[in-house]
Scaffold this active site. Structure first.
Site, PDB file in Angstrom:
ATOM      1  N   GLY A 177       0.776  -1.234   0.000  1.00 49.08           N
ATOM      2  CA  GLY A 177       0.000   0.000   0.000  1.00 49.08           C
ATOM      3  C   GLY A 177       0.804   1.278   0.000  1.00 49.08           C
ATOM      4  O   GLY A 177       0.229   2.363   0.059  1.00 49.08           O
ATOM      5  N   GLU A 233       4.506  -6.246   1.673  1.00 43.96           N
ATOM      6  CA  GLU A 233       4.045  -6.672   0.344  1.00 43.96           C
ATOM      7  C   GLU A 233       3.873  -5.498  -0.620  1.00 43.96           C
ATOM      8  O   GLU A 233       2.769  -5.221  -1.076  1.00 43.96           O
ATOM      9  CB  GLU A 233       2.707  -7.397   0.492  1.00 43.96           C
ATOM     10  CG  GLU A 233       2.728  -8.538   1.472  1.00 43.96           C
ATOM     11  CD  GLU A 233       1.340  -9.160   1.695  1.00 43.96           C
ATOM     12  OE1 GLU A 233       0.380  -8.399   1.913  1.00 43.96           O
ATOM     13  OE2 GLU A 233       1.233 -10.369   1.634  1.00 43.96           O
ATOM     14  N   PRO A 234       4.953  -4.810  -0.958  1.00 43.84           N
ATOM     15  CA  PRO A 234       4.801  -3.693  -1.890  1.00 43.84           C
ATOM     16  C   PRO A 234       4.534  -4.190  -3.311  1.00 43.84           C
ATOM     17  O   PRO A 234       5.192  -5.123  -3.782  1.00 43.84           O
ATOM     18  CB  PRO A 234       6.171  -2.996  -1.826  1.00 43.84           C
ATOM     19  CG  PRO A 234       7.124  -4.091  -1.455  1.00 43.84           C
ATOM     20  CD  PRO A 234       6.355  -5.021  -0.555  1.00 43.84           C
ATOM     21  N   CYS A 276     -15.619   4.297 -26.632  1.00 37.27           N
ATOM     22  CA  CYS A 276     -16.965   4.875 -26.748  1.00 37.27           C
ATOM     23  C   CYS A 276     -17.554   5.186 -25.373  1.00 37.27           C
ATOM     24  O   CYS A 276     -18.597   4.648 -25.001  1.00 37.27           O
ATOM     25  CB  CYS A 276     -17.852   3.918 -27.518  1.00 37.27           C
ATOM     26  SG  CYS A 276     -17.165   3.535 -29.118  1.00 37.27           S
ATOM     27  N   GLU A 277     -16.874   6.007 -24.622  1.00 37.52           N
ATOM     28  CA  GLU A 277     -17.307   6.417 -23.281  1.00 37.52           C
ATOM     29  C   GLU A 277     -16.801   7.837 -23.069  1.00 37.52           C
ATOM     30  O   GLU A 277     -15.617   8.086 -23.309  1.00 37.52           O
ATOM     31  CB  GLU A 277     -16.611   5.574 -22.197  1.00 37.52           C
ATOM     32  CG  GLU A 277     -16.942   4.121 -22.170  1.00 37.52           C
ATOM     33  CD  GLU A 277     -18.216   3.845 -21.407  1.00 37.52           C
ATOM     34  OE1 GLU A 277     -18.537   4.624 -20.490  1.00 37.52           O
ATOM     35  OE2 GLU A 277     -18.885   2.860 -21.749  1.00 37.52           O
ATOM     36  N   TYR A 306      -0.988  -1.748 -12.015  1.00 39.11           N
ATOM     37  CA  TYR A 306      -2.450  -1.716 -12.172  1.00 39.11           C
ATOM     38  C   TYR A 306      -2.904  -1.077 -13.483  1.00 39.11           C
ATOM     39  O   TYR A 306      -4.004  -0.542 -13.559  1.00 39.11           O
ATOM     40  CB  TYR A 306      -3.114  -1.027 -10.960  1.00 39.11           C
ATOM     41  CG  TYR A 306      -2.704  -1.659  -9.649  1.00 39.11           C
ATOM     42  CD1 TYR A 306      -3.126  -2.948  -9.323  1.00 39.11           C
ATOM     43  CD2 TYR A 306      -1.873  -0.987  -8.754  1.00 39.11           C
ATOM     44  CE1 TYR A 306      -2.721  -3.552  -8.138  1.00 39.11           C
ATOM     45  CE2 TYR A 306      -1.467  -1.590  -7.564  1.00 39.11           C
ATOM     46  CZ  TYR A 306      -1.895  -2.865  -7.269  1.00 39.11           C
ATOM     47  OH  TYR A 306      -1.494  -3.468  -6.094  1.00 39.11           O
TER      48      TYR A 306
HETATM   49  C1  PLP Z   1      -2.996  -5.124  -3.236  1.00 34.88           C
HETATM   50  C2  PLP Z   1      -2.294  -5.748  -2.108  1.00 34.88           C
HETATM   51  C3  PLP Z   1      -0.943  -5.466  -1.905  1.00 34.88           C
HETATM   52  C4  PLP Z   1      -0.178  -4.496  -2.742  1.00 34.88           C
HETATM   53  O1  PLP Z   1      -0.676  -3.210  -2.663  1.00 34.88           O
HETATM   54  P1  PLP Z   1       0.159  -1.986  -3.316  1.00 34.88           P
HETATM   55  O2  PLP Z   1      -0.719  -0.831  -3.086  1.00 34.88           O
HETATM   56  O3  PLP Z   1       0.336  -2.313  -4.753  1.00 34.88           O
HETATM   57  O4  PLP Z   1       1.449  -1.934  -2.591  1.00 34.88           O
HETATM   58  C5  PLP Z   1      -0.300  -6.100  -0.875  1.00 34.88           C
HETATM   59  N1  PLP Z   1      -0.955  -6.989  -0.081  1.00 34.88           N
HETATM   60  C6  PLP Z   1      -2.254  -7.297  -0.275  1.00 34.88           C
HETATM   61  C7  PLP Z   1      -2.895  -8.293   0.613  1.00 34.88           C
HETATM   62  C8  PLP Z   1      -2.960  -6.691  -1.283  1.00 34.88           C
HETATM   63  O5  PLP Z   1      -4.249  -6.985  -1.459  1.00 34.88           O
END
Ligand code: PLP
Length: 463
Positions: free
Chosen positions: A278, A320-321, A391-392, A421
Site C-alpha cells: 500500500g 508486500e509492496p 466509446c465512453e 495496475y
Molecule cells: C494489493 C495488495 C498489496 C499491494 O498493494 P500496493 O498498493 O500495490 O502496494 C499487498 N498486499 C495485499 C494483501 C494486497 O491486497
C-alpha cells in the site's frame, strides 16, 4: 518561465468548476525524477530516452500504445526494499500490480518473494520457476481448485480470509497429507487512503476478519485446533497509495496486541507478522512518497517497541509492496491523434489507447501527469485533458494537465508511473488489442508481454 508569462494556463484553469489542477510546471520539458523511471532522460535533440533508447525508435519498433518498463529501475527498487528491511524480514512483491514470467525471474534474481491471488497468477509464478516456498497465496474467495493447487504446489503460506476458509484449507491440506503454513488476515480498524487514514469506516468491506469483537481471536482459536494448518502469523493490509505512516503504526500496534492475547490465551508466540503493501508513489509532482528505508525504520521501530511493551520476542516482519516497486518503472507511450480545443474550457487530446490500457482514472479518479516526449517545445502551456479512443465520455487518461500549445497529431506523449495496475487491469473494450510491455535495459529493448492481435480476439470467439 513564470506562470504569469503564460496567461493561457491560469485563464483556462479559472473556469474549471470541479477537481483541482496542477499549475503548469516551470518548464513543461522538464522531467520530474520522482515521477519518471530512473533511466529516463532527454537526448540532445530533446527526445525522451529510457535505458538509452529514444522513444521514436521504440514507437517504430514496438508501436503505440505500449508500456515501456525500465528493468534496471525495477531491479533497483527490489534491492532497495530488501536492503531496507534486511535479513530479518521478508519482502513479497504483490504480483497483482503487474506479473509476467520476466518479472518473476527478476524477483528471483533479486531475492524477493511473491504474493499471488488467483490460479492464473500462481501458474505464472510457478511456470517461471519461482520456488513455491517463496509464494504467498491471497484472496477473499479462493476456489477449492485454487486452494488444492496452492497446497499441492507447497506454497509458503496461504493467507486465510474468512472462518469458512479456515476449515476449507484445513480439510484440503489434510486430504492431501499436508500441514499448510497459514496466516490469518485481520482487519485492524484502520483504512488508509493516500494522505489520510480513517479509523472508523473499516469493517464494512470484504477482506479479512475483524479484530473488533474478538473475531480474530476466535479465528486463531479455530485455526490452532485444526491438524491441516500450521498457524505462523497474522496479516494486515490497510489500503493502497498511502503516504502517511500513521495508519501502518496503528495497524502494527493492533497486530502486536493480538499476538500478546494469543500468547496469554494459548501460551504460544506466533513467529510472523505481515503488514501488507500500500505504499504510495508519485504520479504527479505533488506526491511525496516515503523511501523504503524510512518505511522499514518506522515499521521496525513500532513493532520492536510494542513487542517490548508486551514482553514478546520481536516476530519476523514481512511487507508486500506492489505499486511501490513496479509503478514508477514504466510509462505508457501514445501517439497523439485528434486535438479538439473547446473554447473557454480546455483542449481534448485524443490518444491511440485509453481506458482499455489505463482504467485507473475512470475507476478511482486517479491523477497522472503527461509530457510531450518526441521533442521539446517552447510554446505556451495549454490546459488539456488526455482522452482515449473508446466509446465512453469517461474514457479519460489524464484529467487535467498542461501540454505545449503547438502539440500536433503524430507527436508522441507519455504518461509516467503506469507500471502498476495498468496492464494488469487492461481490457479488450471495443475489441481493442491490449498493448505490449517492453522491458528496456542498457540499450536493449525486448517484449516481455506481446501486443494482442486480432487473431487472439478471434481465437476466443468460438461461436
Ligand atoms: C494489493 C495488495 C498489496 C499491494 O498493494 P500496493 O498498493 O500495490 O502496494 C499487498 N498486499 C495485499 C494483501 C494486497 O491486497
Amino acid at each position: 518561465m513564470s506562470r504569469s508569462a503564460h496567461p493561457a494556463g491560469p485563464r483556462h484553469a479559472d473556469v474549471m468548476t470541479e477537481g483541482h489542477y496542477t499549475a503548469p510546471a516551470e518548464d513543461l520539458n522538464a522531467l520530474d525524477e520522482r515521477v519518471w523511471a530512473r533511466t529516463v532522460t532527454r537526448d540532445e535533440h530533446g527526445a525522451l530516452t529510457v535505458g538509452g533508447i529514444g522513444v521514436a525508435r521504440l514507437a517504430e519498433e514496438f508501436g503505440t500504445p505500449a508500456y515501456f518498463l525500465d528493468e534496471s529501475d525495477f531491479r533497483a527498487r527490489c534491492r532497495a526494499w530488501s536492503d531496507a528491511f534486511g535479513p530479518g524480514a521478508d519482502v513479497f512483491y504483490a504480483g497483482k500490480a503487474f506479473l509476467s514470467r520476466a518479472v518473476v525471474r527478476w524477483l528471483q534474481e533479486e531475492g524477493l518473494n511473491l504474493d499471488v491471488c488467483s490460479g492464473g497468477e500462481l501458474t505464472t509464478a510457478l511456470d517461471a520457476g519461482m520456488p513455491a516456498a517463496r509464494i504467498a497465496f491471497h484472496g477473499n474467495n479462493k476456489t477449492v481448485d485454487e486452494i488444492e493447487r496452492a497446497v499441492s504446489a507447497g506454497v509458503g503460506r496461504i493467507v486465510l480470509d474468512s472462518f469458512q476458509e479456515i476449515v476449507r484449507v484445513a480439510h484440503i491440506a489434510q486430504r492431501l497429507g499436508r500441514r499448510q503454513p497459514v496466516q490469518i488476515r485481520v482487519t485492524v480498524g484502520v483504512e488508509a487512503h493516500t494522505h489520510e487514514f480513517i479509523a472508523t469506516a473499516h469493517e464494512d468491506q470484504k477482506f479479512g476478519i475483524a479484530l473488533a469483537d474478538g473475531q480474530a481471536a476466535e479465528a486463531v482459536r479455530r485455526a490452532l485446533t485444526l491438524d491441516g494448518l500450521e498457524l505462523i502469523g497474522i496479516h494486515s493490509h490497510i489500503g493502497s497509495q498511502i503516504f502517511d505512516m500513521a495508519g501502518f503504526e496503528v495497524s502494527a500496534r493492533r497486530v502486536v496486541q493480538l499476538l500478546a492475547e494469543v500468547r496469554d490465551e494459548h501460551g504460544i508466540e506466533l513467529p510472523e507478522i505481515d503488514l501488507g503493501g500500500g505504499l504510495g508513489i508519485a504520479y504527479t509532482s505533488d506526491d511525496d512518497p516515503r523511501e523504503p528505508h524510512e518505511i522499514a525504520k518506522a515499521l521496525g521501530d513500532i513493532v520492536t517497541r510494542e513487542c517490548e511493551a508486551n514482553g514478546l520476542a520481536t516476530p519476523r516482519i514481512s511487507v508486500e509492496p506492489g505499486r511501490a516497486i513496479v509503478g514508477p518503472t514504466a510509462f505508457t507511450l501514445y501517439e497523439v491523434g485528434t486535438i479538439k480545443p473547446l473554447e473557454g474550457l480546455r483542449t481534448y487530446v485524443s490518444v491511440d489507447g485509453g481506458m482499455s490500457d489505463n482504467i485507473r482514472t475512470a475507476l478511482y479518479d486517479a491523477e497522472y501527469s503527461v509530457a510531450l516526449v518526441s521533442r521539446t517545445s517552447d510554446a505556451e502551456p495549454m490546459l488539456v485533458r488526455v482522452v482515449g479512443k473508446h466509446c465512453e465520455s469517461g474514457d479519460i487518461v489524464v484529467k487535467d494537465a498542461f501540454l505545449p500549445s503547438d502539440l500536433a497529431p503524430g507527436d508522441l506523449i507519455a504518461v509516467p508511473a503506469t507500471g502498476a495496475y495498468c496492464r494488469a487491469m487492461a481490457s479488450n473494450y471495443n475489441h481493442s488489442l491490449r498493448p505490449p510491455v517492453v522491458a528496456v535495459r542498457d540499450g536493449q529493448a525486448r517484449v516481455i508481454v506481446r501486443r494482442e492481435t486480432e487473431e487472439d480476439l478471434l481465437r476466443l470467439d468460438v461461436g
